[in-house]
Design an enzyme around this catalytic site. Structure first.
Site, short mmCIF file in Angstrom:
data_model
loop_
_atom_site.label_atom_id
_atom_site.label_comp_id
_atom_site.label_asym_id
_atom_site.label_seq_id
_atom_site.Cartn_x
_atom_site.Cartn_y
_atom_site.Cartn_z
N ASP A 22 -14.36 21.71 -2.04
CA ASP A 22 -13.54 21.37 -0.88
C ASP A 22 -12.17 22.01 -1.11
O ASP A 22 -11.44 21.63 -2.03
CB ASP A 22 -13.42 19.86 -0.74
CG ASP A 22 -12.89 19.45 0.63
OD1 ASP A 22 -12.50 20.34 1.41
OD2 ASP A 22 -12.85 18.24 0.91
N ASP A 32 -14.07 25.62 4.89
CA ASP A 32 -13.43 25.31 3.61
C ASP A 32 -14.23 24.34 2.75
O ASP A 32 -13.69 23.76 1.81
CB ASP A 32 -12.03 24.73 3.86
CG ASP A 32 -12.07 23.44 4.68
OD1 ASP A 32 -13.09 23.19 5.34
OD2 ASP A 32 -11.08 22.69 4.64
N GLU A 33 -15.52 24.17 3.03
CA GLU A 33 -16.29 23.15 2.31
C GLU A 33 -17.73 23.58 2.22
O GLU A 33 -18.31 24.09 3.18
CB GLU A 33 -16.17 21.82 3.06
CG GLU A 33 -16.81 20.64 2.37
CD GLU A 33 -16.64 19.36 3.17
OE1 GLU A 33 -17.13 18.31 2.69
OE2 GLU A 33 -16.05 19.39 4.27
#
Length: 469
Positions: free
Chosen positions: A11, A105-106
């Site tokens: 993350d 983003d993860e």
């Protein structure tokens, strides 16, 4: 369950704001807030420096300005975010072919399916944790070296626990939850720590006296099924025991993005319903931004007091992620539904997703005009058609309509280049002027210069790459 904690969850830390800080040396270490910079905009992401002032995602931008007036307020640069995301995902795919992106983003990674798989099998439960810790630390170092931004890593034997571990690791850290330690980690946590336990489910559980994961595990599956229904209750009970067998599924492509809330007391007031739609829209748009997507179709879901569920949808002319456009469309759909008896659930979603595009200015203008009660397009008579007044009189005088070119618009944070000064970014604009700071990701903080909005030497530019090695 695995014998080695080989599920990795990455993350990225305050991703959009972190990319802006990496690209703009003058903003490093300072509060940065990314989102809609208009009067009705919402915060998409903010840096940790801004979070100290109480700013958070999905907050109205006006409130964020009051809490942190000295922050840099920037509109999103999704081309730049996607570029950095692709660099990060490329590093993850070097670890395994099984990479499941959840947003820009993860992502989850199954380390056993990659080149480290044989070594992990040989290491076993005793030496395996040390090896996956080393893999995670190397990944974090590579991300920082290549992009200049940081990420937090969680390692565990399941997706549930790996995500919980990465949340504990924030910011810029690594946490491993060993196989067999799941229940001891979960039990003190609030029920909201489990996926699928939102505000409405939390209220149901609290009324039954269950506030921690330990309470859920102790209650047993039968009681949870009675409270939450068969599928949901059984799933919550399994997670409360730390059991999660979901595989890492590569390259998921979401078909829609939506959010919904169930209210403890039925909503009766029309204005309150419209207000809740705006709140849901802000959360939905935040998810769109996180995924780097936009969409054409706005969907409204309404569950009425008698549990009847209605959906209404409207397809726009082009994909958008503009909260004003989506909220105005959702409110318009709500007016088509009879809510006189009360509303127990509302949902707002966007489908027909596309990669992020610049805001649909036509849809935005139409939404603003509809909100003001004005027609979106002024109807003019054709020059070659006789009017009623001229049918028996002299021919009308045909006038040429001169359309002025639109005034150039500059957005805070936008990448630009100047013929004399080179690359930079827009700090702000107004009253016919635009202020630009000239710097690049690898330069020192740059100088600020002001130009006329129509300066022919100033033009939009592509983002400067953050690749560092």
């Amino acid at each position: 369950m695995r014998s080695v904690p080989s599920i990795l969850h990455l993350d990225m830390d305050a991703f959009f704001a972190a990319v802006e800080q990496a690209a703009k040396p003058s903003l490093r270490g300072k509060p940065v807030i990314v989102g809609g910079v208009g009067g009705r905009g919402v915060v998409s992401t903010c840096s940790y420096e801004a979070r100290k002032f109480g700013v958070h995602s999905a907050m109205p931008m006006a409130q964020a300005r009051r809490l942190c007036p000295n922050a840099a307020f920037l509109s999103g640069r999704f081309t730049a975010y996607r570029q950095v995301s692709e660099q990060v995902m490329s590093l993850l795919r070097e670890l395994s072919p099984l990479v499941e992106p959840l947003s820009l983003d993860e992502a989850f990674v199954d380390l056993e399916a990659g080149p480290y798989g044989p070594a992990l099998a040989e290491a076993g439960p005793e030496a395996g944790p040390e090896l996956v810790m080393a893999i995670g630390e190397d990944l974090r170092a590579d991300i920082r070296r290549v992009t200049g931004v940081t990420g937090s890593v969680g390692l565990a034997g399941s997706k549930l626990m790996a995500k919980i571990a990465s949340e504990q690791a924030k910011p810029d850290g690594l946490v491993l939850i060993g196989v067999g330690a799941e229940r001891s980690v979960l039990e003190p946590m609030s029920v909201r720590a489990l996926p699928g336990v939102g505000p409405a489910t939390e209220q149901v559980l609290r009324r039954a006296g269950m506030m921690t994961v330990a309470d859920l595990a102790e209650a047993g599956e039968t009681e949870l099924v009675q409270l939450l229904g068969r599928a949901h209750g059984a799933g919550v009970h399994q997670m409360a025991l730390g059991l999660d067998s979901r595989p890492v599924v590569p390259d998921r492509d979401a078909k829609s993005v939506s959010v919904e809330d169930t209210y403890p007391v039925d909503l009766l007031d029309r204005d309150r319903i419209l207000h809740e739609i705006e709140v849901l829209t802000a959360r939905c748009v935040a998810r769109l931004h996180s995924a780097g997507r936009s969409g054409r179709t706005v969907v409204l879901k309404v569950r009425r007091f008698d549990f009847s569920t209605l959906t209404r949808s409207e397809t726009l002319r082009a994909p958008t992620d503009d909260p004003a456009v989506i909220a105005e469309t959702a409110r318009r759909l709500a007016l088509q539904v009879n809510t006189a008896g009360g509303v127990r659930l509302l949902g707002v979603g966007v489908s027909q997703l596309a990669d992020y595009t610049q805001e649909d200015l036509f849809a935005q203008a139409a939404a603003e005009e509809l909100a003001a009660g004005e027609p979106a397009v002024e109807q003019l008579p054709l020059a070659d058609e006789p009017s009623a007044a001229s049918a028996s009189g002299p021919a009308p005088v045909v006038q040429t309509l001169v359309v002025e070119p639109p005034v150039r618009q500059w957005y805070p944070g936008q990448d630009v280049t100047h013929a004399a000064y080179g690359p930079g970014w827009v700090q702000g604009s107004g009253v016919g002027r635009v202020t630009v700071r000239f710097e690049t990701p690898d330069s020192l903080p740059g100088r600020v210069r002001t130009f006329a909005i129509e300066d022919p030497d100033l033009s939009p530019a592509e983002p400067q790459p953050l690749v560092r090695g």
